[in-house]
Scaffold this active site. Structure first.
Site, mmCIF file in Angstrom:
data_model
loop_
_atom_site.group_PDB
_atom_site.id
_atom_site.type_symbol
_atom_site.label_atom_id
_atom_site.label_comp_id
_atom_site.label_asym_id
_atom_site.label_seq_id
_atom_site.Cartn_x
_atom_site.Cartn_y
_atom_site.Cartn_z
ATOM 1 C CG HIS A 307 -2.072 0.928 1.093
ATOM 2 N ND1 HIS A 307 -1.978 2.249 1.407
ATOM 3 C CD2 HIS A 307 -3.326 0.719 0.622
ATOM 4 C CE1 HIS A 307 -3.138 2.821 1.151
ATOM 5 N NE2 HIS A 307 -3.981 1.910 0.660
ATOM 6 C CG ASP A 364 -8.689 -4.514 -2.586
ATOM 7 O OD1 ASP A 364 -9.859 -4.516 -2.175
ATOM 8 O OD2 ASP A 364 -8.181 -3.583 -3.213
HETATM 9 N N1 ACO Z 1 4.162 -7.599 -4.767
HETATM 10 C C1 ACO Z 1 5.494 -7.620 -4.934
HETATM 11 N N2 ACO Z 1 6.293 -6.544 -4.798
HETATM 12 C C2 ACO Z 1 5.700 -5.384 -4.459
HETATM 13 C C3 ACO Z 1 4.312 -5.283 -4.269
HETATM 14 C C4 ACO Z 1 3.528 -6.446 -4.430
HETATM 15 N N3 ACO Z 1 2.202 -6.416 -4.269
HETATM 16 N N4 ACO Z 1 3.992 -4.014 -3.949
HETATM 17 C C5 ACO Z 1 5.135 -3.338 -3.941
HETATM 18 N N5 ACO Z 1 6.182 -4.156 -4.257
HETATM 19 C C6 ACO Z 1 7.607 -3.801 -4.310
HETATM 20 C C7 ACO Z 1 7.930 -3.013 -5.566
HETATM 21 O O1 ACO Z 1 8.305 -3.864 -6.636
HETATM 22 C C8 ACO Z 1 9.051 -2.146 -5.080
HETATM 23 O O2 ACO Z 1 10.213 -2.912 -5.013
HETATM 24 P P1 ACO Z 1 11.644 -2.270 -5.443
HETATM 25 O O3 ACO Z 1 11.842 -1.106 -4.515
HETATM 26 O O4 ACO Z 1 12.612 -3.387 -5.284
HETATM 27 O O5 ACO Z 1 11.460 -1.838 -6.881
HETATM 28 C C9 ACO Z 1 8.661 -1.806 -3.643
HETATM 29 O O6 ACO Z 1 7.854 -2.907 -3.219
HETATM 30 C C10 ACO Z 1 7.871 -0.500 -3.510
HETATM 31 O O7 ACO Z 1 6.730 -0.612 -4.345
HETATM 32 P P2 ACO Z 1 6.073 0.571 -5.171
HETATM 33 O O8 ACO Z 1 5.382 -0.003 -6.370
HETATM 34 O O9 ACO Z 1 7.096 1.631 -5.408
HETATM 35 O O10 ACO Z 1 5.019 1.117 -4.116
HETATM 36 P P3 ACO Z 1 3.841 2.100 -4.417
HETATM 37 O O11 ACO Z 1 3.553 2.814 -3.158
HETATM 38 O O12 ACO Z 1 4.105 2.910 -5.645
HETATM 39 O O13 ACO Z 1 2.628 1.107 -4.810
HETATM 40 C C11 ACO Z 1 0.806 -0.345 -4.659
HETATM 41 C C12 ACO Z 1 1.639 0.731 -3.949
HETATM 42 C C13 ACO Z 1 0.370 0.159 -6.051
HETATM 43 C C14 ACO Z 1 -0.450 -0.626 -3.846
HETATM 44 C C15 ACO Z 1 1.669 -1.628 -4.798
HETATM 45 O O14 ACO Z 1 2.041 -2.107 -3.518
HETATM 46 C C16 ACO Z 1 0.966 -2.720 -5.587
HETATM 47 O O15 ACO Z 1 1.052 -2.747 -6.818
HETATM 48 N N6 ACO Z 1 0.255 -3.673 -4.889
HETATM 49 C C17 ACO Z 1 -0.493 -4.699 -5.573
HETATM 50 C C18 ACO Z 1 -1.828 -4.146 -6.038
HETATM 51 C C19 ACO Z 1 -2.770 -3.907 -4.890
HETATM 52 O O16 ACO Z 1 -2.980 -4.755 -4.019
HETATM 53 N N7 ACO Z 1 -3.409 -2.719 -4.910
HETATM 54 C C20 ACO Z 1 -4.410 -2.359 -3.919
HETATM 55 C C21 ACO Z 1 -3.987 -1.175 -3.123
HETATM 56 S S1 ACO Z 1 -5.109 -0.863 -1.836
HETATM 57 C C22 ACO Z 1 -6.467 -0.219 -2.583
HETATM 58 O O17 ACO Z 1 -6.455 0.393 -3.632
HETATM 59 C C23 ACO Z 1 -7.703 -0.397 -1.858
#
Ligand code: ACO
Length: 429
Positions: A307, A364
């Site tokens: 998140h 979720d």
């Molecule tokens: N699975 C694996 N790796 C992940 C995940 C995940 N679900 N989420 C983040 N990471 C990793 C990224 O690859 C990144 O790694 P790195 O630094 O080695 O490149 C690091 O964690 C930081 O992630 P970001 O994508 O920069 O985090 P951001 O804050 O931009 O994204 C998000 C947040 C979009 C929710 C992300 O965690 C994600 O894609 N999660 C999966 C989708 C999801 O569950 N979305 C629902 C959000 S809650 C809602 O809307 C109600």
């Protein structure tokens, strides 16, 4: 949290004071609005990682501590004691309603659940296999054409639009659930409990009767409460930015529905369930799947994890897991998938990759399993999120409109394209 006393920025040797804007709790803000005029510099912040776009008194989140409060009330207390419409009233009007006010609000929403014949025709024209989020966005936008008396910025118009959005989106969503399996729209009845009535029009037989299971009703009420607002998330920011042009509330909320449909936002509940199914179908162990996520095989991501704001357990996720535990064991729901989800969570939470990045299950991760146990089809999960988020979108739209500091949303950019080219006639290219 430590309070910053002042902020100074030195550009080309000249220091400038940046005014600090105070919060009641949480991060204070450093105002940069005059920087461009004073220094010729814009601020750069892709994804608005560090940008406060407005002041808001609706929802407070402390992502590190896993705290979520609506209008100051902890989500755990609301989840335990409240109902969705009461929470909607709280978010939109700022105070918990008295018994009379809540009854009047309930009645008003209930009276407006029926939809115009034209809307039924309009909905019927979409392909049966259309994704329901696309249809929902279209239907919400279309409400402004069927109910023009609710389009405008007066208190009365906004209050009517509030009631119509809560009422009619429930009916539209019920129809989308029925339509996928060839069913017709069931006419809503007046005077019932909002969630009961929603479940009845989703799941009754052609005779329109359904004994709503009180456990399921309570669970759905809870899920709607947990989704009701989440401050400046992608869809809510979309609603505010569209509304900042003074587009009407329907156009703004319809745009929010579009933003919510993405798999990184509201679409994650659907994506999480599909992910569980894919793991099962592939025959991979949960461990193998986690290894693929870590190796970023074909962009593998653990959907329902991570998140932008929560860097410890998502408090909503904790509530959903609690109720999933009860329901799925009581009602013999999709236990195999639930067990897999729990195992996935367990492995991820003890793995350095996820620990380092502070990745925890979000709201979720388990919601899809619950919706599925209630009988909803997978493509309906995100529309259900939209139904829950409706009060938040409405509250933010109304707050944005009432705020004298609101300006049309218009970010800047760092231009990186060609600087100067002369037009080449087509025959010479
Ligand atoms: N699975 C694996 N790796 C992940 C995940 C995940 N679900 N989420 C983040 N990471 C990793 C990224 O690859 C990144 O790694 P790195 O630094 O080695 O490149 C690091 O964690 C930081 O992630 P970001 O994508 O920069 O985090 P951001 O804050 O931009 O994204 C998000 C947040 C979009 C929710 C992300 O965690 C994600 O894609 N999660 C999966 C989708 C999801 O569950 N979305 C629902 C959000 S809650 C809602 O809307 C109600």
């Amino acid at each position: 949290m430590t309070r910053v006393v002042d902020a100074r920025l030195t550009v080309d040797g000249t220091a400038r004071e940046l005014p600090i804007e105070r919060s009641t709790i949480g991060n204070d803000g450093m105002s940069v609005s005059t920087l461009l005029k004073d220094t010729g510099l814009v601020t750069v912040d892709p994804g608005f990682m560090n940008t406060a776009s407005c002041e808001s008194a609706i929802t407070y989140i402390d992502g590190d501590a896993g705290i979520l409060k609506y209008r100051g009330y902890p989500i755990e207390q609301l989840a335990e004691n409240s109902t969705f419409l009461e929470v909607a009233y709280l978010l939109i009007h700022g105070e918990l309603p008295t018994e009379d006010l809540l009854a009047a609000f309930n009645n008003r929403v209930s009276r407006h659940m029926h939809v115009h014949e034209g809307i039924k025709t309009f909905l019927g024209a979409f392909p049966r296999d259309a994704h329901p989020m696309a249809v929902l966005s279209g239907a919400i936008s279309a409400l402004s054409t069927f109910y023009p008396e609710s389009v405008g910025n007066s208190e009365e118009e906004l209050e009517l639009a509030t009631v119509l959005l809560l009422a009619k989106s429930a009916t539209v969503i019920s129809y989308l659930q029925r339509r996928a399996s060839g069913g017709e729209l069931i006419e809503p009845r007046r005077g019932g409990h909002y969630v009961d009535e929603f479940m009845r029009i989703c799941f009754s037989g052609a005779d329109g009767e359904l004994d709503v299971d009180p456990v399921m009703r309570k669970a759905l009420d809870l899920l709607l409460i947990l989704h009701a607002d989440h401050e400046q998330n992608c869809s809510t920011s979309t609603v505010r930015i569209v509304g900042s042009s003074q587009a009407n509330i329907y156009a703004s909320v319809a745009a929010g529905v579009g933003a919510l449909s993405g798999p990184l936002h509201g679409g994650a509940n659907e994506a999480a369930l599909r992910m569980f199914d894919q793991i099962k179908e592939s025959g991979d162990s949960v461990e193998t799947f986690v290894a693929k996520v870590k190796d970023r095989v074909e962009g593998a991501r653990l959907m329902g994890f991570g998140h932008r704001v929560y860097k410890s357990y998502d408090p909503r996720g904790a509530q959903v897991k609690k109720i999933a535990n009860q329901i799925l064991s009581d009602l013999g729901g999709n236990n195999e998938t639930f067990e897999m989800a729990q195992r996935l969570e367990e492995i991820a939470l003890s793995d350095e990759y996820f620990i380092e990045r502070k990745l925890y299950p979000n709201v979720d991760f388990y919601t899809g399993l619950l919706y599925s146990a209630m009988g909803f089809d997978t493509p309906m999960f995100t529309p259900l999120f939209a139904l829950g988020r409706m009060p938040g979108w409405i509250a933010h739209y109304r707050e944005m409109l009432a705020d004298p500091r609101t300006k049309i949303g218009r970010p800047r950019q760092i231009y990186t394209g060609e600087t100067d080219r002369a037009y080449t006639p087509i025959a010479e290219r």
